[in-house]
Design a protein around this motif. Structure first.
Motif: not given
Length: 139
Positions: A91, A123-124, A126-131, A134
């Motif tokens: 992120d 990651y852009p 608010y998109h770190s959930k796709y890392n 996580e």
């Protein structure tokens, strides 16, 4: 690989509001805690291997690069030789931002030391959930 550090964790017999089996006791307050650790995780997306490193200072640019360097040094020689490029998904936090000169300086030093190109993939917001890392923190 995918990397992320989390907030400082206080070490001790403290209640974190979770459920437990058995008759476990915990302190009501966490005041006076002397031991604190910062968890940093790396997931090798090829093998699915998770490596956790705990630091006793702060979540800094230097700490993150030191964890990456230690992960590289822990690899055996054939794996290092077979690696053509290192891609790191992370992120865009303040300590590992693409604008943070200390982080970029240390990453360039690491790339020069290991003689491999390093590609940082951010990651852009608010998109770190796709890392992938996580998904490991919930476990």
């Amino acid at each position: 690989m995918s990397i992320d550090c989390k907030a400082t964790v206080k070490i001790g017999e403290f209640s974190r509001g979770g459920l437990t089996r058995g008759d476990n006791r915990a302190s009501d307050h966490d005041m006076g805690c002397k031991e604190k650790y910062v968890p940093c995780g790396i997931v090798d997306e090829t093998s699915g291997e998770l490596a956790l490193t705990f630091g006793s200072s702060y979540k800094t640019s230097d700490f993150i690069v030191d964890v990456i360097a230690a992960t590289w040094e822990a690899m055996d020689a054939p794996a290092q030789a077979a690696t053509h490029q290192i891609q790191i998904k992370m992120d865009n936090g303040p300590e590992s931002s693409g604008r943070r000169t200390q982080f970029l300086h240390r990453m360039v030093q690491l790339a020069d030391a290991i003689q491999k190109p390093i590609q940082l993939l951010y990651y852009p917001p608010y998109h770190s959930k796709y890392n992938p890392i996580e998904r490991c923190w919930g476990i």
